[in-house]
Motif scaffolding. Structure first.
Motif: not given
Length: 401
Positions: A144-145, A149-151, A194, A266, A301-304, A341
């Motif tokens: 998770t972040t 929004n950082k892992s 995302d 997602t 939201t942009r994730n990994e 990630d």
């Protein structure tokens, strides 16, 4: 099997019972993302007991642990393990079941951490056989972040841990393959991830008089229809692309038309241009609301990023597998549309992750992220041997250039 692979495999077998002990300890005492302080302390203590190992905590507020073994000058390779567990109540009836209610290692990170500790122990016994540096990354928060929004991998990169690293390798438990089988894939192998959150607004009203107001639930059907049609009508069927809605919130009573509907979902893809197209199309889906007399907002939201496996690093992994385990079965196909990630790291330096078969014999597969997840612990010695042999192979081949 050549001399160094023989030595690596022998050392890995010697610590087979220790690998199981470590893995079961981590499984019994799981910790959630960003809270792996006791796990990190245990890892740190084990690393400090290894001759020649230097150990650091690169960030005081994130429980990442970094170990380093160096022997002369030469290239540097990193080996990464993730340490966090999931908010799942375990249902396995085993002596090493989680002692922390509602928290479980349901994705194999307990095994990953034990294996990379094992690699460190094996390599320390064979330091005269390589020139260069091996960095051991025990990473917090893969799952998770945080509020930024950082892992955990983001912090490793920000803290400069990989600035002088030339390549990185990792593995992942694979419950759909039995022990002795591995999955390897070049290029995009896991997904861009995302998340979209949207709200549809209308006037609401009495359920008996829907014509007197605007109904956001009625509008929702058109948004959902568009969302679900994106992969099949806006993206080529030859591309990897998924849009899924996982949460809808609306209403408080059977006879009240609500004023708003909230939904979350997602977006998954492999390639950059497909990622861009998907986010644009999701926004268009919500824009339909305006033509239906409602209002909307949507946030993506942009994730990994997608996991990008380096072809040459994969070749080293495959060669190590063949030399160590000539009877092994290697499956060359992508790992699916799950997120990982390690993609942040693979986007920075040549990297590769492979999937290690861990399905328990004569059992149905125990899926990742489920309360029944468990592994065949025979895979621990295999994973330790493969990662150690790949690191040696990389350092020796790069050092000869």
């Amino acid at each position: 099997m050549n001399e160094i692979e023989n030595l690596i495999f022998d050392e890995a077998k010697k610590i087979g019972s220790l690998l199981i002990k470590w893995r079961r300890h981590f499984h019994e005492y799981p910790e959630l993302s960003f809270k792996e302080w006791k796990t990190a302390l245990f890892v740190e203590e084990q690393l400090k007991s290894i001759p020649g190992m230097t150990v650091s905590r690169p960030n005081a507020i994130i429980p990442n642990v970094v170990g380093k073994l160096a022997n002369g000058t030469g290239p540097t390779i990193a080996i990464r393990a993730d340490m966090d567990a999931l908010p799942i109540q375990e249902e396995n009836d085993v002596v090493y079941a989680s002692k922390h209610r509602g928290i479980m290692h349901a994705c194999g990170h307990d095994a990953h951490t034990a294996i990379v500790l094992g690699v460190a122990k094996v390599i320390a016994q064979l330091q005269d056989h390589f020139q260069g540096t091996i960095v051991f990354l025990f990473q917090s928060a893969e799952e998770t972040t945080d509020e930024q929004n950082k892992s955990g991998a983001c912090y490793l990169l920000e803290d400069g841990v990989l600035d002088d690293v030339d390549a990185a390798i990792a593995l992942h438990m694979c419950p759909w393959l039995p022990v002795g089988h591995m999955q390897v894939h070049d290029g995009s192998s896991m997904a861009n991830v995302d998340v979209f959150e949207g709200t549809i607004r209308g006037s609401g009203g009495h359920g008996a008089y829907p014509h007197e107001g605007s109904d956001p639930i009625w509008m929702l059907q058109y948004v959902l229809s568009y969302l679900y049609s994106i992969p099949s009508r806006k993206i080529s069927p030859l591309e990897k692309a998924v849009v899924s809605v996982g949460e809808i919130q609306a209403g408080t009573s059977d006879n009240i038309i609500p004023t708003k509907v909230k939904l979350r979902g997602t977006i998954r893809s492999y390639e950059h241009d497909i990622r861009k197209c998907l986010t644009e199309e999701v926004t268009k889906a919500f824009a339909l609301v305006a033509a239906l007399g409602g209002e909307y907002d949507v946030h993506i939201t942009r994730n990994e990023p997608a996991l990008q496996n380096d072809t040459r690093v994969n070749q080293l992994i495959v060669s190590s597998i063949h030399d160590l385990f000539p009877q092994a079965h290697i499956h060359h196909k992508p790992f699916g549309l799950g997120g990982e990630d390690f993609g942040y790291i693979s986007g920075r330096i040549p990297s590769s992750m492979f999937f290690l078969g861990c399905q328990r014999e004569n059992e149905k597969k125990r899926e990742l992220h489920t309360p029944q997840f468990d592994i065949d612990e025979q895979c621990l010695v295999q994973g330790t041997s493969i990662l150690a042999a790949t690191a040696f192979r990389y350092l020796n081949e790069e050092g000869e250039k």
